[in-house]
Scaffold this motif. Structure first.
Motif, mmCIF file in Angstrom:
data_model
loop_
_atom_site.group_PDB
_atom_site.id
_atom_site.type_symbol
_atom_site.label_atom_id
_atom_site.label_comp_id
_atom_site.label_asym_id
_atom_site.label_seq_id
_atom_site.Cartn_x
_atom_site.Cartn_y
_atom_site.Cartn_z
ATOM 1 N N LEU A 214 10.595 24.478 -11.287
ATOM 2 C CA LEU A 214 10.062 23.555 -12.303
ATOM 3 C C LEU A 214 8.712 22.996 -11.845
ATOM 4 C CD1 LEU A 214 10.532 21.597 -14.808
ATOM 5 C CD2 LEU A 214 11.600 20.046 -13.172
ATOM 6 N N PRO A 215 7.648 23.152 -12.628
ATOM 7 C CA PRO A 215 6.383 22.514 -12.254
ATOM 8 C C PRO A 215 6.470 20.995 -12.418
ATOM 9 C CG PRO A 215 6.057 24.354 -13.785
ATOM 10 C CD PRO A 215 7.517 24.031 -13.795
ATOM 11 N N VAL A 216 6.144 20.273 -11.350
ATOM 12 C CA VAL A 216 6.266 18.810 -11.403
ATOM 13 C C VAL A 216 4.932 18.167 -11.008
ATOM 14 C CG1 VAL A 216 8.740 18.858 -10.850
ATOM 15 C CG2 VAL A 216 7.091 18.551 -9.001
ATOM 16 N N THR A 217 4.710 16.971 -11.554
ATOM 17 C CA THR A 217 3.530 16.183 -11.188
ATOM 18 C C THR A 217 4.010 14.823 -10.693
ATOM 19 O OG1 THR A 217 2.320 17.238 -12.995
ATOM 20 C CG2 THR A 217 1.326 15.270 -12.024
ATOM 21 N N GLY A 218 3.597 14.467 -9.490
ATOM 22 C CA GLY A 218 3.894 13.131 -8.959
ATOM 23 C C GLY A 218 2.647 12.275 -9.107
ATOM 24 N N ILE A 219 2.817 11.061 -9.628
ATOM 25 C CA ILE A 219 1.675 10.171 -9.844
ATOM 26 C C ILE A 219 1.968 8.827 -9.194
ATOM 27 C CG2 ILE A 219 0.408 8.883 -11.624
ATOM 28 C CD1 ILE A 219 0.653 11.342 -13.393
ATOM 29 N N ASP A 220 1.002 8.343 -8.417
ATOM 30 C CA ASP A 220 1.164 7.040 -7.789
ATOM 31 C C ASP A 220 -0.226 6.471 -7.529
ATOM 32 O OD1 ASP A 220 3.771 5.660 -6.178
ATOM 33 O OD2 ASP A 220 1.785 4.982 -5.520
ATOM 34 N N LEU A 221 -0.286 5.141 -7.510
ATOM 35 C CA LEU A 221 -1.584 4.489 -7.312
ATOM 36 C C LEU A 221 -1.952 4.358 -5.830
ATOM 37 C CD1 LEU A 221 -3.931 3.199 -8.729
ATOM 38 C CD2 LEU A 221 -2.486 1.290 -9.371
ATOM 39 N N SER A 222 -1.020 4.703 -4.951
ATOM 40 C CA SER A 222 -1.287 4.581 -3.514
ATOM 41 C C SER A 222 -1.717 5.924 -2.920
ATOM 42 C CB SER A 222 -0.031 4.097 -2.793
ATOM 43 O OG SER A 222 -0.193 4.252 -1.405
ATOM 44 N N GLU A 223 -2.926 5.965 -2.405
ATOM 45 C CA GLU A 223 -3.367 7.201 -1.747
ATOM 46 C C GLU A 223 -2.477 7.529 -0.551
ATOM 47 O OE1 GLU A 223 -7.572 6.826 -0.899
ATOM 48 O OE2 GLU A 223 -7.905 6.710 -3.065
ATOM 49 N N ALA A 224 -2.102 6.473 0.201
ATOM 50 C CA ALA A 224 -1.297 6.691 1.409
ATOM 51 C C ALA A 224 0.080 7.254 1.062
ATOM 52 C CB ALA A 224 -1.146 5.373 2.168
ATOM 53 N N TYR A 225 0.697 6.722 0.004
ATOM 54 C CA TYR A 225 2.033 7.205 -0.383
ATOM 55 C C TYR A 225 1.943 8.632 -0.951
ATOM 56 C CZ TYR A 225 4.548 2.836 0.523
ATOM 57 O OH TYR A 225 5.144 1.758 1.138
ATOM 58 N N VAL A 226 0.885 8.897 -1.713
ATOM 59 C CA VAL A 226 0.717 10.243 -2.272
ATOM 60 C C VAL A 226 0.521 11.261 -1.139
ATOM 61 C CG1 VAL A 226 -0.959 11.675 -3.545
ATOM 62 C CG2 VAL A 226 -0.041 9.601 -4.584
ATOM 63 N N LYS A 227 -0.243 10.858 -0.128
ATOM 64 C CA LYS A 227 -0.462 11.753 1.015
ATOM 65 C C LYS A 227 0.878 12.040 1.723
ATOM 66 C CE LYS A 227 -3.641 12.117 4.874
ATOM 67 N NZ LYS A 227 -4.451 11.383 5.798
ATOM 68 N N HIS A 228 1.664 10.989 1.908
ATOM 69 C CA HIS A 228 2.971 11.136 2.549
ATOM 70 C C HIS A 228 3.862 12.062 1.699
ATOM 71 C CE1 HIS A 228 6.335 9.454 5.069
ATOM 72 N NE2 HIS A 228 7.010 10.009 4.078
ATOM 73 N N ALA A 229 3.839 11.838 0.366
ATOM 74 C CA ALA A 229 4.682 12.637 -0.536
ATOM 75 C C ALA A 229 4.271 14.112 -0.482
ATOM 76 C CB ALA A 229 4.574 12.105 -1.958
ATOM 77 N N ARG A 230 2.961 14.358 -0.465
ATOM 78 C CA ARG A 230 2.474 15.746 -0.386
ATOM 79 C C ARG A 230 3.058 16.453 0.838
ATOM 80 N NH1 ARG A 230 -3.197 14.435 -1.682
ATOM 81 N NH2 ARG A 230 -3.211 14.779 -3.918
ATOM 82 N N ARG A 231 3.040 15.719 1.969
ATOM 83 C CA ARG A 231 3.570 16.296 3.213
ATOM 84 C C ARG A 231 5.072 16.514 3.085
ATOM 85 N NH1 ARG A 231 0.993 12.698 6.370
ATOM 86 N NH2 ARG A 231 2.877 11.501 6.663
#
Ligand SMILES: C[S@@+](CC[C@H](N)C(=O)[O-])C[C@H]1O[C@@H](n2cnc3c(N)ncnc32)[C@H](O)[C@@H]1O
Length: 356
Positions: A214-231
């Motif tokens: 399933l193609p998913v998009t995660g959206i968050d206003l925190s660059e730090a949390y998005v970076k962590h999520a990517r990892r």
């Protein structure tokens, strides 16, 4: 499922969930002891009694443990019913867990100091002001770094699991059955899901465990949390992560089959909460679902009302009081979303809405 397969599933579930529960509940007990000692030193217990904080009704331990057991029972039943596979919580290796545990405990004295002083504006400084909306620049939960730092992102999941006594991931998974209801029998590669306020990506991980293509998009206003999520999500394909506001989604109209949002609504000021739901409605396709999982609200489970009312006394939760009485069905209706169901799950509930 054959009786043998059922037995194996139950054994595997217990073997992963029980030690996890013990780990985080153990952190919680240690934290309570440390907090009680700190309060005693500061004479705060006496002040609390004087303020009458202890009058609120709260569920007893046996009720809480019973509801936790019911939650895990539902989680296991979902696995046995084929709604999602045996969950992998991905807490990291023991080295990672110990590292996060140390980060968690070493931050407690600073959290305590902020709580004592009711100070929650450290993250709003010359470097951050103007880069994010003012409502966002706060030390939510009195946590160090607010939503803004890599350390905060590293600590976050331990903090949440400790707060919920090791049930946070199981509660998050309760948002999967209403997705299964609209995804089953369809080609997952042609569906789209956006998770708003995705944080460190734990919910998206469970989404991908259930629907790997399933193609998913995660959206968050925190660059730090998005970076962590990517990892955290790097082992999956078809994952896109964006730094953006819930109230202004960088997604086209009618582009998503499902929009999810987990433990976000209670963090938003009422006007932003409404704008975020309006945005969720805008980007959903007709027949698509908005699935939100967040705290119980007042009167959902009356025995828990005292517990909900106490929560913002210990954690900086500036918008929680307004959340407790928010009319989500009314807001959703105003944006063309029909209320499908509310489903309490321990101290959380799943709210499901569908676009006509
Ligand atoms: C309590 S955390 C929930 C994270 C995650 N969904 C989970 O399951 O734990 C709230 C998240 O919402 C994000 N957030 C808060 N306000 C936001 C906004 N206006 N737009 C996008 N993200 C926001 C924060 O950065 C944080 O990651």
């Amino acid at each position: 499922m054959s009786p043998l397969a059922r037995l194996a599933t139950r054994a595997a579930y217990g073997a992963t969930q029980l030690p996890r529960l013990a780990w985080y509940a153990g952190h919680g007990l240690a934290m309570q002891r440390l907090a009680a000692a700190a309060r005693e030193r500061a004479g705060e217990e006496t002040q609390r009694r004087r303020r009458g904080d202890n009058r609120a009704t709260v569920p007893g331990q046996s009720r809480i443990y019973g509801d936790m057991a019911e939650l895990f029972g539902r989680d296991l039943a979902n696995v046995e019913d084929g709604i999602y596979p045996l969950p992998a919580d991905h807490d990291g290796s023991w080295v990672t867990r110990l590292y996060r545990s140390r980060l968690f405990f070493s931050d407690l004295p600073d959290v305590h100091k902020r709580r004592q002083a009711r100070r929650h504006d450290e993250v709003a400084d010359d470097a951050t002001r103007g880069t994010r909306p003012d409502y966002y620049l706060q030390n939510f939960h009195y946590q160090s770094g607010g939503w803004l730092t890599a350390d905060s992102a590293q600590r976050y999941d331990t903090q949440v699991e400790v707060l919920f006594k090791g049930t946070a991931n199981a509660m998050r998974r309760m948002a999967l059955p209403p997705l299964h209801a609209i995804f089953k029998g369809r080609d997952q590669r042609r569906l789209r899901l956006a998770d708003i306020g995705c944080g460190t990506g734990r919910f998206l991980d469970f989404v991908k465990q259930a629907w790997p293509r399933l193609p998913v998009t995660g959206i968050d206003l925190s660059e730090a949390y998005v970076k962590h999520a990517r990892r955290h999500l790097r082992r999956w394909s078809a994952v896109r992560m964006l730094v953006a506001k819930a109230e202004s989604l960088p997604l086209p109209d009618a582009s998503q089959d499902a929009v999810t949002s987990i433990y976000v609504m209670h963090e938003l000021p009422p006007a932003i909460r409404r704008a975020a739901i309006a945005e969720g409605a805008r980007v959903l396709k007709p027949g698509g679902r908005l699935v939100m999982l967040d705290s119980l609200q007042r009167r959902d489970v009356p025995d828990y009302d005292g517990l909900l009312e106490r929560f913002p006394q210990n954690y900086h939760e500036p918008y929680y009081e307004s959340y407790l009485d928010e009319d989500f069905a009314g807001i959703a209706r105003a944006h063309g979303l029909a209320h499908v169901q509310d489903d309490p799950a321990f101290v959380s509930k799943v709210m499901v809405f569908e676009k006509a």
